[in-house]
Design a protein around this motif. Structure first.
Motif, mmCIF file in Angstrom:
data_model
loop_
_atom_site.group_PDB
_atom_site.id
_atom_site.type_symbol
_atom_site.label_atom_id
_atom_site.label_comp_id
_atom_site.label_asym_id
_atom_site.label_seq_id
_atom_site.Cartn_x
_atom_site.Cartn_y
_atom_site.Cartn_z
ATOM 1 N N GLU A 37 0.818 -1.208 0.000
ATOM 2 C CA GLU A 37 0.000 0.000 0.000
ATOM 3 C C GLU A 37 0.855 1.262 0.000
ATOM 4 O OE1 GLU A 37 -2.840 -0.177 3.182
ATOM 5 O OE2 GLU A 37 -3.611 -2.113 2.525
ATOM 6 N N TYR A 38 2.171 1.087 0.052
ATOM 7 C CA TYR A 38 3.091 2.219 0.101
ATOM 8 C C TYR A 38 4.369 1.825 -0.620
ATOM 9 C CZ TYR A 38 6.325 5.654 2.128
ATOM 10 O OH TYR A 38 7.261 6.641 2.308
ATOM 11 N N ILE A 39 4.854 2.702 -1.487
ATOM 12 C CA ILE A 39 6.126 2.476 -2.174
ATOM 13 C C ILE A 39 7.191 3.276 -1.427
ATOM 14 C CG2 ILE A 39 7.429 2.778 -4.311
ATOM 15 C CD1 ILE A 39 4.780 2.462 -5.818
ATOM 16 N N PRO A 40 8.213 2.608 -0.909
ATOM 17 C CA PRO A 40 9.216 3.315 -0.112
ATOM 18 C C PRO A 40 10.108 4.207 -0.977
ATOM 19 C CG PRO A 40 9.915 1.073 -0.471
ATOM 20 C CD PRO A 40 8.527 1.181 -1.040
ATOM 21 N N SER A 41 10.696 5.180 -0.312
ATOM 22 C CA SER A 41 11.691 6.014 -0.985
ATOM 23 C C SER A 41 12.919 5.172 -1.311
ATOM 24 C CB SER A 41 12.096 7.179 -0.080
ATOM 25 O OG SER A 41 12.851 6.685 1.029
ATOM 26 N N LEU A 42 13.758 5.695 -2.158
ATOM 27 C CA LEU A 42 14.991 4.993 -2.513
ATOM 28 C C LEU A 42 15.873 4.800 -1.278
ATOM 29 C CD1 LEU A 42 16.727 3.736 -4.685
ATOM 30 C CD2 LEU A 42 17.583 6.013 -5.241
ATOM 31 N N LEU A 43 15.913 5.778 -0.402
ATOM 32 C CA LEU A 43 16.719 5.677 0.818
ATOM 33 C C LEU A 43 16.240 4.519 1.692
ATOM 34 C CD1 LEU A 43 18.861 6.757 2.767
ATOM 35 C CD2 LEU A 43 17.133 8.331 3.643
ATOM 36 N N ILE A 44 14.939 4.412 1.895
ATOM 37 C CA ILE A 44 14.393 3.331 2.718
ATOM 38 C C ILE A 44 14.618 1.984 2.034
ATOM 39 C CG2 ILE A 44 12.274 2.341 3.672
ATOM 40 C CD1 ILE A 44 11.321 5.265 4.103
ATOM 41 N N ALA A 45 14.412 1.926 0.730
ATOM 42 C CA ALA A 45 14.650 0.682 -0.011
ATOM 43 C C ALA A 45 16.106 0.247 0.128
ATOM 44 C CB ALA A 45 14.280 0.862 -1.477
ATOM 45 N N LYS A 46 17.016 1.198 0.064
ATOM 46 C CA LYS A 46 18.453 0.898 0.207
ATOM 47 C C LYS A 46 18.757 0.349 1.603
ATOM 48 C CE LYS A 46 22.706 0.992 -1.251
ATOM 49 N NZ LYS A 46 23.175 -0.053 -2.127
ATOM 50 N N ARG A 47 18.103 0.898 2.609
ATOM 51 C CA ARG A 47 18.301 0.384 3.978
ATOM 52 C C ARG A 47 17.864 -1.072 4.082
ATOM 53 N NH1 ARG A 47 15.681 5.504 7.120
ATOM 54 N NH2 ARG A 47 17.396 6.967 6.773
ATOM 55 N N PHE A 48 16.695 -1.396 3.494
ATOM 56 C CA PHE A 48 16.239 -2.787 3.510
ATOM 57 C C PHE A 48 17.221 -3.680 2.765
ATOM 58 C CE2 PHE A 48 11.751 -1.006 3.985
ATOM 59 C CZ PHE A 48 11.652 -1.358 5.321
ATOM 60 N N ALA A 49 17.722 -3.211 1.638
ATOM 61 C CA ALA A 49 18.685 -3.993 0.860
ATOM 62 C C ALA A 49 19.920 -4.300 1.697
ATOM 63 C CB ALA A 49 19.061 -3.240 -0.414
ATOM 64 N N LYS A 50 20.383 -3.321 2.442
ATOM 65 C CA LYS A 50 21.568 -3.511 3.287
ATOM 66 C C LYS A 50 21.271 -4.489 4.435
ATOM 67 C CE LYS A 50 25.110 -0.937 5.732
ATOM 68 N NZ LYS A 50 25.578 0.389 6.161
ATOM 69 N N ILE A 51 20.112 -4.342 5.058
ATOM 70 C CA ILE A 51 19.735 -5.217 6.172
ATOM 71 C C ILE A 51 19.685 -6.677 5.726
ATOM 72 C CG2 ILE A 51 17.792 -5.871 7.675
ATOM 73 C CD1 ILE A 51 17.166 -2.773 7.782
ATOM 74 N N PHE A 52 19.094 -6.912 4.546
ATOM 75 C CA PHE A 52 18.922 -8.287 4.068
ATOM 76 C C PHE A 52 20.031 -8.757 3.144
ATOM 77 C CE2 PHE A 52 14.428 -6.979 4.931
ATOM 78 C CZ PHE A 52 14.247 -7.828 6.010
#
Length: 67
Positions: A37-52
């Motif tokens: 229901e929400y598309i994250p910003s590039l910054l937030i997406a990058k954080r998830f990429a780093k976490i996983f």
């Protein structure tokens, strides 16, 4: 856009609150993203990429007609 966020979160054993703290977002944001229901910003997406330790495009999948 589809997301594998819930799947990856389960794989790592995180609940939404734990993931939110790691990504520096609210638990509600994680929930909205998981429900697509929400598309994250590039910054937030990058954080998830780093976490996983996954490329962004392996977490967030866009259909061709969306591009």
């Amino acid at each position: 856009m589809r997301t594998r966020l819930k799947e990856l979160r389960a794989r790592e054993g995180f609940n939404q609150t734990e993931l939110a703290k790691r990504a520096k977002v609210s638990r509600q944001t994680v929930s909205l993203i998981e429900r697509e229901e929400y598309i994250p910003s590039l910054l937030i997406a990058k954080r998830f990429a780093k976490i996983f330790n996954e490329p962004i495009e392996n977490i967030f999948i866009f259909d061709e007609e969306e591009l």
